[in-house]
Motif scaffolding. Sequence first.
Motif, PDB file in Angstrom:
ATOM      1  N   SER A  21      -1.522   2.498  -9.827  1.00 59.01           N
ATOM      2  CA  SER A  21      -2.134   3.478  -8.942  1.00 59.01           C
ATOM      3  C   SER A  21      -2.396   2.866  -7.573  1.00 59.01           C
ATOM      4  O   SER A  21      -2.899   1.740  -7.457  1.00 59.01           O
ATOM      5  N   LYS A  22      -2.063   3.601  -6.523  1.00 57.17           N
ATOM      6  CA  LYS A  22      -2.288   3.096  -5.169  1.00 57.17           C
ATOM      7  C   LYS A  22      -3.757   2.817  -4.902  1.00 57.17           C
ATOM      8  O   LYS A  22      -4.118   1.901  -4.175  1.00 57.17           O
ATOM      9  N   LYS A  23      -4.629   3.613  -5.525  1.00 55.74           N
ATOM     10  CA  LYS A  23      -6.064   3.440  -5.320  1.00 55.74           C
ATOM     11  C   LYS A  23      -6.580   2.156  -5.962  1.00 55.74           C
ATOM     12  O   LYS A  23      -7.571   1.583  -5.518  1.00 55.74           O
ATOM     13  N   LYS A  24      -5.879   1.735  -7.023  1.00 55.88           N
ATOM     14  CA  LYS A  24      -6.365   0.572  -7.775  1.00 55.88           C
ATOM     15  C   LYS A  24      -5.684  -0.737  -7.366  1.00 55.88           C
ATOM     16  O   LYS A  24      -6.080  -1.804  -7.828  1.00 55.88           O
ATOM     17  N   GLU A  62       0.814  -1.213   0.000  1.00 57.39           N
ATOM     18  CA  GLU A  62       0.000   0.000   0.000  1.00 57.39           C
ATOM     19  C   GLU A  62       0.845   1.260   0.000  1.00 57.39           C
ATOM     20  O   GLU A  62       0.351   2.335  -0.327  1.00 57.39           O
ATOM     21  N   TYR A  79      -5.702  -2.363  -4.558  1.00 54.83           N
ATOM     22  CA  TYR A  79      -6.590  -3.271  -3.834  1.00 54.83           C
ATOM     23  C   TYR A  79      -7.570  -3.953  -4.797  1.00 54.83           C
ATOM     24  O   TYR A  79      -7.828  -5.162  -4.689  1.00 54.83           O
TER      25      TYR A  79
END
Length: 411
Positions: free
Chosen positions: A367-370, A338, A372
């Motif tokens: 992308s950090k948001k994607k 993360e 997960y």
Amino acid sequence: MSKNTPKAIRGTQDIFGPEAESFAFVVETFERVRKLYRFRRAEMPVFEKTEVFSRAIGETTDVVSKEMYSFEDRGGDSLTLRPEFTAGIARAYLTNGWQQHAPLKLATHGPLFRYERPQKGRYRQFHQIDAEILGAGEPQADVELLAMADQLLKELGIEGVTLHLNTLGDAASRDAWRAGLIEYFAKVRGELSEDSQERLEKNPLRILDSKDPRDRAFVADAPKIDEFLSDEALAFFESVTSGLDAAGVKWKRAESLVRGLDYYRHTAFEFIPDEGSAAAGALGSQSTVLGGGRYDGLMESLGGPPTPAVGWAAGIERLAMLVGERQSDPLEAMVLLENDAGLPHATQLLSDLRKAGFVSDMIASGSKKKRYDKAVKQDPRAILRVNESGYYGYSGETIDQALADFLKDKV
């Protein structure tokens, strides 16, 4: 893809995904079963001197006359990419002194090459598994090989396939049968196919497995090997069939099943899909899944002493088609990074998981948001989240504790 990008050669294939997993499953199952039967692993050269195959397989066969990939190397020697395994194994047995290990049980697998018309399950570069027993003249060797083949097919989950079995007799029986066939087919020579007319004097046994309708009309009434079997040859075949019965291997007699070359003796066999079975639907009811026989005269054709031997081979591509598509092992743990600063911690956790025997992977890019969402799409049994200070997304505060907790939960 650019127009200038080279294409694959006709008759070859790039194996990937579920097909590759099925291919690997066949090989892995073969390796496991051959160890149960104590067959020793051998690796053979992909090319040999051309004479190894021309002398062993026969100058008049289609394989030698039409299908071999032969070339002259820079030293002027004629070399050939192997079209089958047995001839090379026989050569190795003679030149490496493997006679000291007789009876020698060998197993191998790998690519073979034949220039023929590509079709379903048949390629110009194809792959086979192969098992041989060299230096064993007793019927039990034939039973051993056939029991191994039967168990292999069962452990692959292949159903609707039956062992078709015949005897070619000993040398005297075979010679008498050959003479009887020549006399029979000579009376109808003009009505046979052109290929069979040519085979009549050289190799009349090959007329028996001709698919040409002109030949099939006469094959049914052709002399059968049983009319010519010596007492010794009959006793050998009865020992094979009784051994198969004792081993629980089902079989059916196939009187027209032959091997054309003179060095074949006694047992000849093929595992063939039953009519109407799923296997027949995948390959065709006349397709051979696995085949072989006893070739007691082969070593002599290569300049060696008389040496009894028996073996079989099976196409990996065909077996993989019968196995069906398989998926790779399920993902047990996904390490989700993360925060990029935690990469050393994530790498250590991933390494520990794999050393502990868990199928694991890591998402550490994009992308950090994607990240997960990507992890969830992989459908792992567990997602282990790691930030800049170390593991924190499963339980515990340290990587060591997280791994301990994870392992405990999996027990």
